[in-house]
Design an enzyme around this catalytic site. Structure first.
Site, PDB file in Angstrom:
ATOM      1  N   ARG A   1     -16.921 -42.815 -53.320  1.00 18.85           N
ATOM      2  CA  ARG A   1     -17.566 -41.844 -53.920  1.00 18.85           C
ATOM      3  C   ARG A   1     -18.772 -42.127 -53.899  1.00 18.85           C
ATOM      4  NH1 ARG A   1     -12.495 -41.765 -56.731  1.00 18.85           N
ATOM      5  NH2 ARG A   1     -11.264 -39.810 -56.289  1.00 18.85           N
TER       6      ARG A   1
ATOM      7  N   ARG B   1      -4.377 -34.809 -61.056  1.00 19.66           N
ATOM      8  CA  ARG B   1      -5.732 -34.299 -61.481  1.00 19.66           C
ATOM      9  C   ARG B   1      -5.436 -33.180 -62.417  1.00 19.66           C
ATOM     10  NH1 ARG B   1     -10.519 -36.402 -60.125  1.00 19.66           N
ATOM     11  NH2 ARG B   1     -10.041 -37.006 -58.061  1.00 19.66           N
TER      12      ARG B   1
ATOM     13  N   GLY C   1     -10.458 -39.584 -53.376  1.00 19.79           N
ATOM     14  CA  GLY C   1      -9.174 -40.241 -53.324  1.00 19.79           C
ATOM     15  C   GLY C   1      -8.655 -40.291 -51.938  1.00 19.79           C
TER      16      GLY C   1
ATOM     17  N   ASP D   1      -4.555 -29.517 -54.374  1.00 18.22           N
ATOM     18  CA  ASP D   1      -4.952 -28.567 -55.122  1.00 18.22           C
ATOM     19  C   ASP D   1      -6.032 -27.688 -54.510  1.00 18.22           C
ATOM     20  OD1 ASP D   1      -7.374 -31.006 -56.793  1.00 18.22           O
ATOM     21  OD2 ASP D   1      -6.639 -30.797 -54.723  1.00 18.22           O
TER      22      ASP D   1
ATOM     23  N   THR E   1      -5.636 -34.922 -49.684  1.00 18.44           N
ATOM     24  CA  THR E   1      -5.494 -35.256 -51.164  1.00 18.44           C
ATOM     25  C   THR E   1      -3.962 -35.101 -51.418  1.00 18.44           C
ATOM     26  OG1 THR E   1      -6.205 -34.861 -53.481  1.00 18.44           O
ATOM     27  CG2 THR E   1      -6.215 -33.112 -52.001  1.00 18.44           C
TER      28      THR E   1
ATOM     29  N   ASP F   1      -3.177 -34.175 -54.432  1.00 12.88           N
ATOM     30  CA  ASP F   1      -3.029 -33.296 -55.475  1.00 12.88           C
ATOM     31  C   ASP F   1      -2.467 -31.834 -54.849  1.00 12.88           C
ATOM     32  OD1 ASP F   1      -6.069 -34.584 -56.806  1.00 12.88           O
ATOM     33  OD2 ASP F   1      -3.862 -35.199 -57.003  1.00 12.88           O
TER      34      ASP F   1
ATOM     35  N   ASP G   1     -12.280 -31.469 -52.577  1.00 17.07           N
ATOM     36  CA  ASP G   1     -13.242 -30.438 -52.900  1.00 17.07           C
ATOM     37  C   ASP G   1     -14.438 -30.941 -52.918  1.00 17.07           C
ATOM     38  OD1 ASP G   1     -11.971 -29.760 -56.184  1.00 17.07           O
ATOM     39  OD2 ASP G   1     -12.609 -31.572 -55.372  1.00 17.07           O
TER      40      ASP G   1
END
Ligand code: F6P
Length: 328
Positions: free
Chosen positions: A76, A176, A15, A134, A130, A132, A107
């Site tokens: 992707r 996410r 993303g 995360d 990203t 996120d 990741d």
């Protein structure tokens, strides 16, 4: 003895996030500073397999520090998950005399890089890109700060109409399966309630919280819901549930979606990207590989990529407590 690095490939994958262009710019200019060449790889691993490369110099990255998205595009790639795909990618890199890679992504990007490195002993350094936030090994991923500011601005606008109509809004945000965007932007926007996957509030406590808000005289409320929340109902089902159980509420839903991924990167993200690009290139030139560049206590740090991929980013418990107090 690590091989001499004369040409570095840089790519963006997964993303997209605001700040990726600033990171590309930094990688290219740090290569130029050290008199080594830089090659842009388009569309992540998909473009690597196709040999979709373009030489980049200091001038080719002018005027992009303030642009959202990624000039190298992102994709992707299912094919890169196959040995055959990775073999083709390696052939294309070799034909282009690319000696090492800077991988800007999440990741999934790093996992692919690790497998590639194991098979071909190809030097790689990751930059966490990203919204996120995360990824283990950094307090901030590229794009997280910009996304927070985007979400806060959106919620401020929603609050204008919510208060004009005495409405309750459920606002769904990205992230996410983590709640960093929801928690930080929820506190920043003064949300009455924040639902995140790391904390199972439960439907009863949600109704009690909304009841308390009403009784305390609040005529409108904002509930921020992380898309990965596990309360068991999506935001549209939550709307129906609250309307059924609290008829005094007039409820609406707003799903912020992909606008959280766009926009001009904040100064924080531009500076972070510039720092990460320098650290990534200079780590490769020092012979390092299989690390991710991260920000830890405001210092550029290297985390083994295996740890970055396997580790879990933790929700800030102190901020969670602040959030509880602020929603009194
Ligand atoms: O990882 C970034 C992210 O925006 C997540 O927050 C979101 O769930 C996902 O990407 C959306 O993926 P896509 O862009 O493929 O719809």
């Amino acid at each position: 003895m690590s091989k001499t690095i004369k040409r570095i490939g840089v790519m963006t994958s997964g993303g997209d996030s605001p700040g990726m262009n600033a990171a590309i710019r930094s990688v290219v200019r740090t290569c130029a500073y050290h008199n080594i060449e830089c090659v842009g790889i388009y569309r992540g691993y998909e473009g690597m397999i196709e040999g979709d490369f373009k030489a980049m110099d200091a001038r080719s990255v002018k005027g992009i520090i303030n642009k959202g998205g990624t000039v190298l595009k992102s994709a992707r790639s299912k094919e890169f998950r196959t040995e055959e795909g990775r073999k083709t990618a390696h052939q294309k890199l070799t034909e282009a005399n690319i000696d090492a890679l800077v991988l800007i992504g999440g990741d999934g990007t790093f996992t692919g890089g690790l497998i590639f490195n194991k098979e071909y002993d190809f030097p790689i350094i990751g930059i966490p890109g990203t919204i996120d936030n995360d990824i283990y090994g950094t307090s901030h991923t590229l794009g997280f700060d910009t996304a927070l500011n985007t979400v806060v601005e959106c919620i401020d606008k929603i609050r204008d109409t919510a208060s004009s109509h005495n409405r309750l809004f459920f606002v769904e945000v990205m992230g996410r399966d983590v709640g960093h965007i929801a928690l930080n932007a929820g506190v920043g926007a003064g949300a009455e309630e924040i639902l995140i996957p790391e904390e199972d509030l439960g439907l009863d406590r949600l109704l009690e919280s909304l009841q308390r808000s009403k009784q305390s005289g609040k005529s409108s409320s904002i509930v921020v819901v992380a898309e990965g929340d596990k309360i068991g109902k999506n935001v549209f089902e939550l709307k129906d549930y609250v309307e059924e159980n609290m008829i005094e509420y007039d409820v609406r839903v707003s799903v912020l979606g992909h606008m959280q991924r766009g926009g001009s990167p904040s100064c924080f993200d531009r500076v972070l990207a510039s720092r990460m690009g320098v650290k990534a290139v200079e780590s490769l030139l020092e012979g390092k590989t299989n690390y991710m560049v991260g920000l830890l206590n405001d210092v550029m740090a290297l985390t083994p990529l295996e740890q970055a991929v396997k580790g879990k980013s933790k929700i800030n418990k102190e901020l969670l407590r602040v959030s509880d107090i602020m929603t009194t």
